[in-house]
Design a protein around this motif. Structure first.
Motif, PDB file in Angstrom:
ATOM      1  N   PHE A 162       0.831  -1.202   0.000  1.00 56.65           N
ATOM      2  CA  PHE A 162       0.000   0.000   0.000  1.00 56.65           C
ATOM      3  C   PHE A 162       0.865   1.251   0.000  1.00 56.65           C
ATOM      4  O   PHE A 162       1.969   1.274   0.538  1.00 56.65           O
ATOM      5  CB  PHE A 162      -0.992   0.009   1.172  1.00 56.65           C
ATOM      6  CG  PHE A 162      -0.361   0.043   2.533  1.00 56.65           C
ATOM      7  CD1 PHE A 162      -0.172  -1.129   3.241  1.00 56.65           C
ATOM      8  CD2 PHE A 162       0.005   1.235   3.124  1.00 56.65           C
ATOM      9  CE1 PHE A 162       0.409  -1.113   4.503  1.00 56.65           C
ATOM     10  CE2 PHE A 162       0.585   1.266   4.386  1.00 56.65           C
ATOM     11  CZ  PHE A 162       0.789   0.089   5.069  1.00 56.65           C
ATOM     12  N   VAL A 163       0.351   2.260  -0.634  1.00 59.97           N
ATOM     13  CA  VAL A 163       1.046   3.532  -0.728  1.00 59.97           C
ATOM     14  C   VAL A 163       0.060   4.614  -0.311  1.00 59.97           C
ATOM     15  O   VAL A 163      -1.064   4.672  -0.813  1.00 59.97           O
ATOM     16  CB  VAL A 163       1.550   3.774  -2.164  1.00 59.97           C
ATOM     17  CG1 VAL A 163       2.093   5.172  -2.300  1.00 59.97           C
ATOM     18  CG2 VAL A 163       2.615   2.763  -2.536  1.00 59.97           C
ATOM     19  N   GLY A 164       0.451   5.427   0.626  1.00 57.91           N
ATOM     20  CA  GLY A 164      -0.456   6.420   1.184  1.00 57.91           C
ATOM     21  C   GLY A 164      -0.438   7.743   0.460  1.00 57.91           C
ATOM     22  O   GLY A 164       0.340   7.964  -0.471  1.00 57.91           O
ATOM     23  N   SER A 165      -1.324   8.627   0.902  1.00 57.12           N
ATOM     24  CA  SER A 165      -1.381  10.018   0.432  1.00 57.12           C
ATOM     25  C   SER A 165      -1.515  10.135  -1.074  1.00 57.12           C
ATOM     26  O   SER A 165      -0.869  10.967  -1.703  1.00 57.12           O
ATOM     27  CB  SER A 165      -0.139  10.787   0.877  1.00 57.12           C
ATOM     28  OG  SER A 165      -0.013  10.702   2.254  1.00 57.12           O
ATOM     29  N   GLN A 166      -2.323   9.298  -1.675  1.00 63.40           N
ATOM     30  CA  GLN A 166      -2.492   9.360  -3.120  1.00 63.40           C
ATOM     31  C   GLN A 166      -3.727  10.203  -3.466  1.00 63.40           C
ATOM     32  O   GLN A 166      -4.643  10.339  -2.668  1.00 63.40           O
ATOM     33  CB  GLN A 166      -2.631   7.939  -3.677  1.00 63.40           C
ATOM     34  CG  GLN A 166      -1.363   7.129  -3.512  1.00 63.40           C
ATOM     35  CD  GLN A 166      -0.167   7.831  -4.100  1.00 63.40           C
ATOM     36  OE1 GLN A 166      -0.109   8.116  -5.288  1.00 63.40           O
ATOM     37  NE2 GLN A 166       0.804   8.173  -3.251  1.00 63.40           N
ATOM     38  N   PRO A 167      -3.723  10.774  -4.658  1.00 59.24           N
ATOM     39  CA  PRO A 167      -4.857  11.628  -5.024  1.00 59.24           C
ATOM     40  C   PRO A 167      -6.174  10.878  -5.107  1.00 59.24           C
ATOM     41  O   PRO A 167      -7.236  11.463  -4.890  1.00 59.24           O
ATOM     42  CB  PRO A 167      -4.448  12.215  -6.371  1.00 59.24           C
ATOM     43  CG  PRO A 167      -3.325  11.371  -6.859  1.00 59.24           C
ATOM     44  CD  PRO A 167      -2.663  10.808  -5.658  1.00 59.24           C
TER      45      PRO A 167
END
Lengths: 503, 442
Positions: free
Chosen positions: A452-457
């Motif tokens: 998972f990768v956070g702070s995405q648009p």
């Protein structure tokens, strides 16, 4: 289509019970959790070293896998009667010979910040870049392949079909042309690393069927869930989405909604906050020259403590302290959070959270210690939750890759990172990183089940598969401040649900 | 009239406030779900009497129409065969919507839902709620009401929750004695009792073992922890820690040498003890009290991992630090006597070699002593060179102990401050000093 009549009298839209007996209390299941210290830096670290070692280590670690993939693909490749042969070093590529070679990609982009430029212009303190992207529309960008021997420029249509960023390790098949450039016919990546089996580090907790009959009979059946949220962005000045944050809290607490949904929500066994819990500081006090001229009498050297606004971290602290009695929390730092700026970001210090820190782990506990109920971890972070290997970041790695590539396909880039076996290829070139000497932790030694990768648009998810049957669930966790969305992951199937909160 | 109706009439109608179910639940100490029903009932009954007097907001949870429409029509299957990084599409996932909706727009909002799993009244107010942000203010009020972590504020309990022990002020107070204890443990292998009593404290200080600390957190309340430690330190532990601290003092007064360093070491609570213990282990010694002066000097010299230069310097600084040390050591709960009058210590005869006392009256001592001085000179090549040379320095200081035979055992001296831990002085004598300490204590 739901009408008013349909919902009338539903659930809690009725008189309070006269007898006043309390509803059956709900319990949360245990969270099976084992964080790894892959990205923990030594406490006493120095920054004297050169960054070149990172590239060297990365190349030595990934090159064998790349070569393996290349041999499998090009072993018997013949073009025009000429058999492709392997070349050990980039400099050994001879003009006109069909060959393949493995190395590190370097993107030469005029817009990309360059340390050489900074040094040449005598700028010794580099500010974070403000550019939206590094690629330039004019086609002045070029792709190089390099190793410890030298560098060669890559040309050809083939390379346009792939995402390439500085730092990823690839093998290219082609010939050197008259200009000394390599005409690429095909290229290969290491592809997904071997994937550990589920429960390889931790053991599943025995189901409490025998001793706790009541629990299994209760309506709270269904598998456990993990809540993923990013970009809470508690702000000291803006209350634009304070109502949504409150709803989120009530939702996670299980206080909102009716008993049937509450029992579903009681299955959320952990909250993972993937970065940017604190809003970006307004640039009111530092930065522009006009500011300084406006009030020169207040200008101070160094850090001006009076400009510090403790409210954001207090709000976050309150939020977590409300939640912690019912749910363990894993907290990753992000770009705006009070942690070091360079990758890997180290855990946010417990002193930031006077209320929540009682739930935290002991600061000097060893590696085998039980993790804290509130676990402040690194970014990127690796761990095993409910038996699944997870790799998560606050989002800087993906954001930085996006600056190289003229594409909005962030999921594709996440997939590319997995196939490159590198979770932060652009470190240390454009993504600030610690100058590692002995280990390069960004290399994915083992394939995660969930990345998972956070702070995405925006939200996005998909499953990718590897040649050896690896399955990776990719999840882009949207910024809560922007989208008001959170993500729930089913811990048995790794299925994803999203919840949008609006007020 | 029910109590909740009264509360709501008072707050909503009379005081013009917005009341959410959380606020009501905490104010009346009822379950949140009951509070939701109370709001519903209140809203219904009030509007039945006079329509439009009370406005509600609803919290709706369900699946919205159009929420699950795929963004692209591509399939994942295609992905595998196409070049790896062609545009990838996100998978379609189940999507829920949790919305706070005003009474007025409820009908329209519901029309946008495909399925509603849950709906309830969120708040009631005398006016239509225009800005949902206002509800956040109510939430802050809720925060101030919910201090206790009871069932009302934590509706879903978690049986696995754990906290760690707070490291508060009480711990710091206990820290000082615990460090000498750690030292003593290493010094005197015989002191099994001490080591058995101390692990908790030592662990606190250095590397806490999580399991144990957690167990403590559960069993021991914040208040009782320091108390427990105190108890420990005034008992056998204290005896040992003082005994440990004392011989050092002893060394100091005799040799006036490296004790400055030593005492600070004893006082430091920054976790250095690990290292120290290790060092001490490497050369096991017998009880500190039986050491001869020479042996000790030698050992201290080695312990201090410093070359002689530093040591000589220490010697110089020693004088100034002596008084400080006494203050410090009092802080460390191993009280020292006021300047030596009542508790005569063995002034060393050997000291005379490096110290000539010219006069000693009115409680002052004057004389000369031999010191090593540092001198910095530039040599012929232009380098700065620091050299040491012996020299004599006159001094004047508070009364030092009157000279006494160094070998005389101190057991017989009944110290006036005995209960304060003066025993340590006796310990230095050597024979059976520790035992005598115990007997007095008893």
């Amino acid at each position: 289509m739901v009408t008013l009549e349909e919902v009338a009298g539903l659930g809690l839209l009725q008189k309070p019970p006269s007898n006043g007996d309390a509803p059956e209390p709900l319990q949360r299941p245990e969270s099976n959790y084992r964080p790894l210290s892959t990205f923990v830096l030594p406490k006493e670290r120095q920054y004297q070293q050169q960054f070149a070692d990172i590239y060297f280590l990365r190349l030595t670690k990934i090159k064998p896998a790349v070569e393996e993939a290349a041999i499998a693909a090009w072993k018997n490749t013949k073009i025009g009667g000429e058999k492709a042969k392997k070349v050990e070093r980039v400099l050994d590529v001879r003009q006109g010979e069909l060959c393949w070679v493995a190395g590190t990609v370097y993107m030469d982009m005029p817009l990309k910040p360059s340390i050489l430029e900074d040094v040449a212009k005598d700028r010794w303190i580099s500010a974070p870049t403000t550019l939206d992207h590094y690629y330039s529309e004019g086609g002045q960008d070029s792709v190089m392949l390099e190793d410890d021997s030298g560098r060669i420029k890559l040309v050809g249509e083939a390379i346009k079909n792939y995402f390439l960023v500085t730092g990823c390790i690839i093998a290219v098949l082609g010939t050197e042309n008259a200009n000394g450039e390599m005409e690429v016919i095909d290229l290969k990546f290491a592809d997904l690393p071997p994937q550990p089996a589920r429960w390889s580090l931790s053991k599943p907790s025995p189901r409490p069927k025998d001793e706790d009959v009541e629990m299994t009979d209760s309506p709270s059946s269904g598998s456990k869930k993990i809540a993923l949220v990013s970009g809470l962005e508690f702000s000291g000045t803006s209350t634009a989405y304070a109502a949504e944050l409150n709803l989120l809290l009530e939702f996670l607490l299980g206080e909102a909604l009716d008993p049937s949904v509450q029992s579903e929500l009681s299955q959320i066994s952990r909250l993972i906050i993937a970065g940017n819990s604190i809003a970006k500081q307004e640039d009111a006090h530092h930065g522009t020259a006009s500011d300084n001229t406006k009030k020169p009498h207040t200008k101070k050297y160094g850090y001006d403590a009076s400009s510090y606004n403790p409210l954001p971290s207090q709000l976050l602290d309150t939020f977590m302290s409300e939640l912690l009695p019912t749910m363990p929390v894993t907290l990753l730092p992000g770009t705006n959070d009070p942690a070091n700026a360079s990758y890997p970001q180290q855990p946010i210090h417990a002193a930031m959270f006077p209320k929540s820190r009682t739930y935290g782990g002991l600061p000097q506990a060893g590696e085998d210690a039980e993790p804290g109920w509130l676990d402040m971890v690194t970014n990127p972070w690796e761990g095993e939750v409910e038996g699944w290997r997870m790799l998560g970041t606050g989002g800087q790695n993906l954001d930085d890759i996006c600056k190289y590539v003229d594409s909005a396909d962030r999921l594709g880039m996440m997939e590319a990172m997995c196939r490159w076996r590198c979770s932060a290829p652009t470190a240390p070139d454009t993504l600030w990183a610690y100058p590692f000497q002995d280990d390069e932790p960004f290399v994915m030694k083992e394939c995660p089940h969930l990345y998972f990768v956070g702070s995405q648009p925006e939200f996005g998810t998909k499953v990718i598969e590897g040649s050896e049957g690896q399955m990776v669930r990719l999840v882009m966790v949207p910024s809560f401040a922007a989208t008001k969305e959170i993500v729930l992951i089913d811990t048995e199937t790794l299925d994803v649900t999203r919840v949008k909160i609006s007020a | 009239m029910d109590s909740y109706t009264k509360y709501l009439v008072d707050n909503v109608l009379s005081e013009d406030k917005t009341v959410t179910y959380r606020l009501l639940s905490r104010a009346l100490k009822v379950h949140a779900n009951t509070a939701k029903q109370m709001l519903y009932e209140f809203h219904l009954s009030q509007n039945a009497k006079r329509p439009g007097t009370v406005h509600a907001t609803y919290l709706v949870y369900g699946v919205k129409k159009g929420g699950n429409i795929p963004k692209g029509a591509n399939e994942d299957v295609e992905m595998a065969s196409s070049p790896p990084y062609a545009e990838s599409v996100t998978e379609v996932v189940q999507s829920y919507a949790l919305s706070l909706i005003t009474e007025e727009s409820l009908k329209d909002a519901l029309a946008g839902y495909e399925e509603v799993s849950s709906i309830h009244v969120y708040s009631v107010a005398p006016h239509a709620t225009k800005d949902m942000g206002l509800l956040a203010d109510v939430a802050n009020e809720v925060l101030s009401l919910s201090t206790a972590k009871d069932e009302i504020s934590v509706p879903i309990t978690n049986p696995y929750v754990r906290t760690r022990e707070r490291r508060g002020a009480g711990l710091k107070a206990a820290a000082a004695p615990s460090v000498p204890a750690a030292k003593q443990q290493a010094k005197a292998p015989a002191s099994k009792a001490a080591s058995a009593a101390s692990p908790a404290e030592i662990k606190e200080e250095s590397k806490a073992e999580p399991g144990q600390a957690i167990a403590k957190a559960e069993n021991i309340t914040k208040k009782s922890t320091p108390a427990l430690k105190r108890g420990g330190s005034s008992g056998i532990m204290a005896a040992f820690s003082k005994a440990a601290a004392k011989p050092k003092k002893d060394v100091k007064t005799k040799a006036e040498k490296p004790s400055a360093e030593d005492t600070t070491m004893a006082l430091s609570d920054d976790g250095e003890d690990d290292e120290e213990v290790e060092m001490l282990k490497s050369k096991p010694r017998s009880t500190a009290g039986t050491k001869t002066k020479k042996e000790r000097e030698e050992e201290l010299r080695r312990m201090m991992d410093d070359d002689d230069d530093d040591q000589e310097q220490k010697e110089e600084e020693e004088e100034e630090e002596e008084e400080e040390e006494q203050v410090k050591s009092e802080k460390a709960e191993s009280p020292e006597p006021e300047p030596m009058e009542e508790e005569p210590t063995t002034g060393s005869v050997e000291e005379e070699k490096s110290e000539v006392v010219e006069s000693s009256n009115n409680g002052r001592r004057r004389g000369k002593r031999k010191v090593m001085r540092k001198k910095q000179i530039m040599d012929e090549q232009g380098y700065l060179v620091t050299i040491q040379e012996p020299g004599w320095e006159s001094f004047s200081e508070d009364e030092a102990p009157p000279p006494r035979p160094a070998t005389k055992p101190k057991i017989a001296v009944p110290a006036p401050v005995a209960s304060k831990g003066k025993k340590g002085a006796a310990a230095k004598g050597g024979q059976g000093s520790i035992m005598s300490f115990f007997s007095k204590k008893a």
